[in-house]
Structure formats: C-alpha cells, structure tokens
Design an enzyme around this catalytic site. Structure first.
Site, PDB file in Angstrom:
ATOM      1  N   TRP A 161       0.864  -1.181   0.000  1.00 11.81           N
ATOM      2  CA  TRP A 161       0.000   0.000   0.000  1.00 11.81           C
ATOM      3  C   TRP A 161       0.900   1.230   0.000  1.00 11.81           C
ATOM      4  CZ3 TRP A 161      -0.236   4.070   3.539  1.00 11.81           C
ATOM      5  CH2 TRP A 161      -1.199   5.037   3.225  1.00 11.81           C
ATOM      6  N   GLU A 220      -2.868  -3.012  -2.576  1.00 17.95           N
ATOM      7  CA  GLU A 220      -4.034  -2.488  -1.845  1.00 17.95           C
ATOM      8  C   GLU A 220      -4.409  -1.082  -2.297  1.00 17.95           C
ATOM      9  OE1 GLU A 220      -3.326  -2.219   2.351  1.00 17.95           O
ATOM     10  OE2 GLU A 220      -5.340  -1.487   2.804  1.00 17.95           O
ATOM     11  N   LYS A 258      -6.997   2.428  -2.374  1.00 18.41           N
ATOM     12  CA  LYS A 258      -7.673   3.287  -1.402  1.00 18.41           C
ATOM     13  C   LYS A 258      -8.517   4.305  -2.154  1.00 18.41           C
ATOM     14  CE  LYS A 258      -6.564   5.597   2.939  1.00 18.41           C
ATOM     15  NZ  LYS A 258      -5.550   5.634   3.999  1.00 18.41           N
ATOM     16  N   ASP A 280      -9.357  -3.474   1.418  1.00 17.69           N
ATOM     17  CA  ASP A 280      -9.470  -3.018   2.807  1.00 17.69           C
ATOM     18  C   ASP A 280     -10.904  -2.522   2.971  1.00 17.69           C
ATOM     19  OD1 ASP A 280      -9.524  -1.123   5.039  1.00 17.69           O
ATOM     20  OD2 ASP A 280      -7.348  -1.345   5.101  1.00 17.69           O
ATOM     21  N   HIS A 317     -11.711   1.136   2.751  1.00 24.49           N
ATOM     22  CA  HIS A 317     -11.206   1.910   1.620  1.00 24.49           C
ATOM     23  C   HIS A 317     -12.188   2.108   0.484  1.00 24.49           C
ATOM     24  CE1 HIS A 317      -6.665   1.320   2.623  1.00 24.49           C
ATOM     25  NE2 HIS A 317      -7.371   1.777   3.633  1.00 24.49           N
ATOM     26  N   HIS A 376      -8.349  -6.882   4.066  1.00 24.92           N
ATOM     27  CA  HIS A 376      -7.950  -6.139   5.256  1.00 24.92           C
ATOM     28  C   HIS A 376      -9.237  -5.838   5.999  1.00 24.92           C
ATOM     29  CE1 HIS A 376      -3.659  -4.341   4.725  1.00 24.92           C
ATOM     30  NE2 HIS A 376      -3.673  -5.653   4.803  1.00 24.92           N
ATOM     31  N   ASP A 435     -12.457   6.260   6.620  1.00 24.53           N
ATOM     32  CA  ASP A 435     -11.502   5.174   6.836  1.00 24.53           C
ATOM     33  C   ASP A 435     -10.786   5.378   8.163  1.00 24.53           C
ATOM     34  OD1 ASP A 435      -9.642   3.127   6.512  1.00 24.53           O
ATOM     35  OD2 ASP A 435      -8.282   4.399   5.386  1.00 24.53           O
ATOM     36  N   ASP A 454     -10.271   3.320  10.653  1.00 23.27           N
ATOM     37  CA  ASP A 454      -9.551   2.179  11.233  1.00 23.27           C
ATOM     38  C   ASP A 454      -9.950   1.888  12.675  1.00 23.27           C
ATOM     39  OD1 ASP A 454      -7.501   1.302   9.077  1.00 23.27           O
ATOM     40  OD2 ASP A 454      -7.287   3.464   9.124  1.00 23.27           O
ATOM     41  N   ASP A 473      -6.789  -4.949  10.001  1.00 26.42           N
ATOM     42  CA  ASP A 473      -6.090  -3.681   9.799  1.00 26.42           C
ATOM     43  C   ASP A 473      -6.852  -2.533  10.442  1.00 26.42           C
ATOM     44  OD1 ASP A 473      -4.484  -1.637   9.040  1.00 26.42           O
ATOM     45  OD2 ASP A 473      -5.053  -1.636   6.928  1.00 26.42           O
TER      46      ASP A 473
HETATM   47  C1  RNT Z   1      -3.642   2.289   4.707  1.00 27.91           C
HETATM   48  C2  RNT Z   1      -3.791   0.834   4.457  1.00 27.91           C
HETATM   49  C3  RNT Z   1      -2.650   0.003   4.929  1.00 27.91           C
HETATM   50  C4  RNT Z   1      -2.184   0.417   6.316  1.00 27.91           C
HETATM   51  C5  RNT Z   1      -1.158  -0.491   6.921  1.00 27.91           C
HETATM   52  C6  RNT Z   1      -0.484   0.138   8.091  1.00 27.91           C
HETATM   53  O1  RNT Z   1      -4.770   3.009   4.405  1.00 27.91           O
HETATM   54  O2  RNT Z   1      -4.986   0.366   5.000  1.00 27.91           O
HETATM   55  O3  RNT Z   1      -2.991  -1.327   4.876  1.00 27.91           O
HETATM   56  O4  RNT Z   1      -3.249   0.499   7.205  1.00 27.91           O
HETATM   57  O5  RNT Z   1      -0.290  -0.923   5.967  1.00 27.91           O
HETATM   58 ZN    ZN Z   2      -5.270  -1.810   4.838  1.00 27.70          ZN
END
Ligand code: RNT
Ligand code: ZN
Length: 424
Positions: A189, A230, A232, A263, A266, A290, A298, A300, A330
């Site tokens: 990523w 990955e 976004k 993810d 994302h 993820h 996003d 997290d 993640d």
């Molecule tokens: C970032 C991605 C990625 C990170 C990690 C730390 O938006 O989700 O996967 O969260 O690599």
């Molecule tokens: Zn991620």
C-alpha cells in the site's frame, strides 16, 4: 470451573440440535473455522510507530492514529510479549503481519538497505510458536515520502529508492516463507495522492505502473511468498486523487496475476465490499482482505461483529472461496487497551466467519431458486437469533481459550501487571 464447563457443553448440545433442524452441522462448521488463520497486524500494538526511531510520524501519509492509552509497546520484545498475550486469548492458529519499519535494526538502516537479517528475531519467535508471518513494505513515515509521492514520484532518485525498498521487502517476505514453511503475503500500500486539483493523473499512474513492473520483475515460488496490492479511495491530504485507486490496482493485479487486497475501510461508506468477493474471484485465484471498520471515514476503528462484516464472511462462504481468501486485520486505535483491541477484532472476525459457516446454505438456495422471497427473508431473520454464542463459547472452551465473558479480566490483569509499568 467444572460446573461452568458443563454449562457450556449443555448449551452447545441444545444449539447443535437447533442448527441441525435446517441441516446445519455445527461440528463441521467448527472444524472449518479451526482451519482459517487470521493475520494479526502488529501495528495495533504501538500505534503504527515502528522501531526505526527516526522521529518520523504518520503525518502526511493519510493515516492517523488517535488516542493516548498507556502501555504502547516500545520495542520488539514488548510488542511480541503483547502479541503473545493477545494470541493466547484468540481461538485457533493464526499469523502475524509485520511492516518493514518493525525490523530490529542495529543503528540506523535506511529502507533501501533492509534485509532478512533485520527480521531474524521475528522469524525465530514465529518459528517457536508455529506462527506464519506476513509482510508489508513501509512507504510512509519517512523523509522521502513527505512530498506525497513515492512509487509515482517524478523524481527518479525518490522513485528508485522506493522501488528498491519494495524489492527488498519481497525478498524478506520470501525468506520468512521459506524459514517458516508457509508462504508470506507481501502486501503493498502506498500513500501517493494529492490534496487538490490534479492535472497529471495519467503520468502519475504511468510512473506507478512502471515502478510496479520493476518491482514484480523478480519472481518467487508461491510456496515462499505471494504478492498483493491495496487500493484506497482517499486519505487525509489526498482527498482529490489517489494514484493507486481500486480500478488501477484491479487492472494491474488481474493483468499480472497477483492478488488484490480489499481493505473494508477503503471504499465509499455505502459500497458493499461483500459484493466484490464473487466478482473478483471469477478472475483472480486469490484475494486478501484487510478487515477494518470505518466509522464515517476510513478511521480504522477496532473491528466488531457488525452487519458489513457478517455479510463479507457470508459471501466468502457462499462463494465456496474460504481457501482462496486470506484474512488480515487492519486498524489502529490508541484510545483503548491495545491487547484488547486485537482480541476484540480477531474474535469478532472469527465469530462472523462462524455465523457464515452456520448458515443453512442449501435451504436458502432452494428458497431463492423457487422465488420464495418471503421464505428466504424469514430464514435469514431466523438465523439472526440462532444460538451462535453457544457454539462460539463451546469452540473457545474446546480450543482452551477464555470465554467471551472471561478474557477481559485477563487483559485487565495484564494491563496492571505489565502495560502500566511502561513509559510513554
Ligand atoms: C492504509 C492501508 C494500509 C495500512 C497499513 C499500516 O490506508 O490500509 O494497509 O493500514 O499498511
Ligand atoms: Zn489496509
């Protein structure tokens, strides 16, 4: 103790009979659940700081960790100790997901000079415990990432630096896979993007494509490592443009035979990631997820057992794709006990998977095929109040980990005895 064990078994016996009514075999479901590893992300343990001690922060990467709960792991041994604690509270056999910035470096080693030797401690630790490792290049929290572009940088020295970094990361992943006898997934990523109006989208994506082709020119046996990319939608500071968008990486991954990583944070909040599984797997052998939880964006947040997660797992199971999908967690939340954050997210993911495995799929398919929409919805509604918890408790007991009601006190004790003794 014996009394509580007996109660769990009794509740399971009743639940097993109820699931058996529409022909669901709880024993078979538990057997399958036990064979699915989650990749536990090391970065929840230290707020994604890593061990380079260069004073760099996540600023400018589009990532943000909020909160200041005490007890953050400050070095590899603390992080491994915390992971050990978390893993002891999660049923099943799992994996650990590392980022390049978590190497154990003698003095300062820049990202274009890292090698497997800096991860020998992790390999040794994983080997002793029979854990697999996964790996990620770190293209943020670094002076050469501050301009906002890494692999899509128009400055050849910057671009070359990051190409070399990712090449080395793939080499490290392959080394881990060889040493541990289980392929490491290397996920890529990058933070590249722009805050406002962009004119050179085409050029940026040309540069990224060129960098990726340079990176993936080297190949490794699939028994050693597998690649994923990955995408976004946007990040803080890259609101207008993300070079590695979903379409870009989907095209790239499918044309090059590597994996996509989705993810769950994302995509647009109303977009269903669950719906993508059966689309992508028609054209790709494998898929990395993820598992995250975006709250409004996003963000997290710690993963919990919510509807999007349950739908995602159901789609994987309904597509018969359990052996083609890899699950990694993640998220990074510094506002609560970090060991608990791992345990909550991992257990929620496994519970969602168990719920999916306990679905009366053939019955639902029959109703669907017969056009019986009401019958189908009624059966899906019925599933929601089936005794999932009784099956889950029994699974935890059988796997010798604490029940849902028991593990929090173990984390509290660990916080008092270990985490609270750590400085900032
Ligand atoms: C970032 C991605 C990625 C990170 C990690 C730390 O938006 O989700 O996967 O969260 O690599
Ligand atoms: Zn991620």
């Amino acid at each position: 103790m014996a009394e509580s064990r007996r109660r769990v078994e009794e509740a399971y016996r009743v639940a097993r009979e109820r699931y058996a009514e529409p022909d669901v075999d709880t024993e078979a479901a538990l057997e399958r659940l036990g064979g699915v590893p989650l990749s536990l992300h090391c970065w929840q343990g230290d707020d994604a700081r890593g061990f380079e001690n260069r004073g760099e922060t996540l600023a400018g990467s589009g990532l943000a960790v909020t909160g200041s709960h005490p007890g953050r792991a400050r070095n590899a041994s603390e992080l491994r100790q915390d992971l050990d604690k978390a893993l002891s509270l999660i049923p099943g056999r799992h994996r650990v997901n590392l980022h390049a910035m978590y190497g154990e470096f003698p003095g300062s080693v820049d990202r274009d000079a890292i090698g497997p030797e800096h991860f020998a401690g992790w390999e040794e630790w994983a080997k002793q415990r029979g854990l697999g490792l996964d790996f990620n290049a770190t293209l943020f929290a670094h002076p050469k990432a501050q301009a906002g572009f890494t692999l899509s940088s128009a400055d050849d020295s910057i671009r070359g630096f990051w190409v070399e970094h990712v090449r080395r990361c793939r080499e490290i992943a392959a080394h881990m896979g060889r040493v541990l006898g289980t392929p490491a997934i290397h996920n890529l990523w990058i933070p590249d993007g722009a805050k406002d109006a962009v004119i050179d989208r085409w050029e940026r994506r040309s540069l990224l494509r060129k960098s990726l082709d340079e990176i993936f020119a080297g190949t490794y046996a699939v028994t050693e490592m597998k690649d994923s990319v990955e995408s976004k939608l946007w990040g803080v500071g890259s609101e207008a443009f993300v070079v590695g968008s979903h379409e870009f990486y989907m095209g790239y991954a499918l044309s090059r035979g590597i994996m996509l990583c989705l993810d769950t944070g994302h995509f647009h909040p109303t977009e269903s990631v669950a719906d993508k599984v059966s689309a992508i797997l028609h054209f790709s052998g494998e898929l990395l997820l993820h598992v995250s939880r975006g709250v409004r964006w996003d963000s997290d947040h710690v993963v919990v057992l919510d509807d999007p997660l349950k739908e995602l797992m159901s789609e994987v199971v309904r597509a018969g794709a359990l052996d083609r999908v890899h699950f990694a967690l993640d998220y990074f939340d510094a506002s609560l006990n970090r060991v608990a954050a791992w345990v909550i997210g991992a257990r929620a993911t496994l519970k969602a998977l168990l719920a999916a495995l306990l679905e009366p799929a053939p019955r639902l398919r029959e109703l669907d095929a017969a056009g019986d929409s009401a019958g189908k919805l009624a059966m899906l509604e019925n599933q929601k109040t089936m005794p999932l918890g009784a099956v889950w408790d029994y699974y935890c007991q059988r796997q010798s980990v604490p029940l849902e009601s028991e593990w929090p006190s173990e984390v509290r004790r660990y916080e008092a005895e270990v985490l609270n003794g750590r400085g900032a």
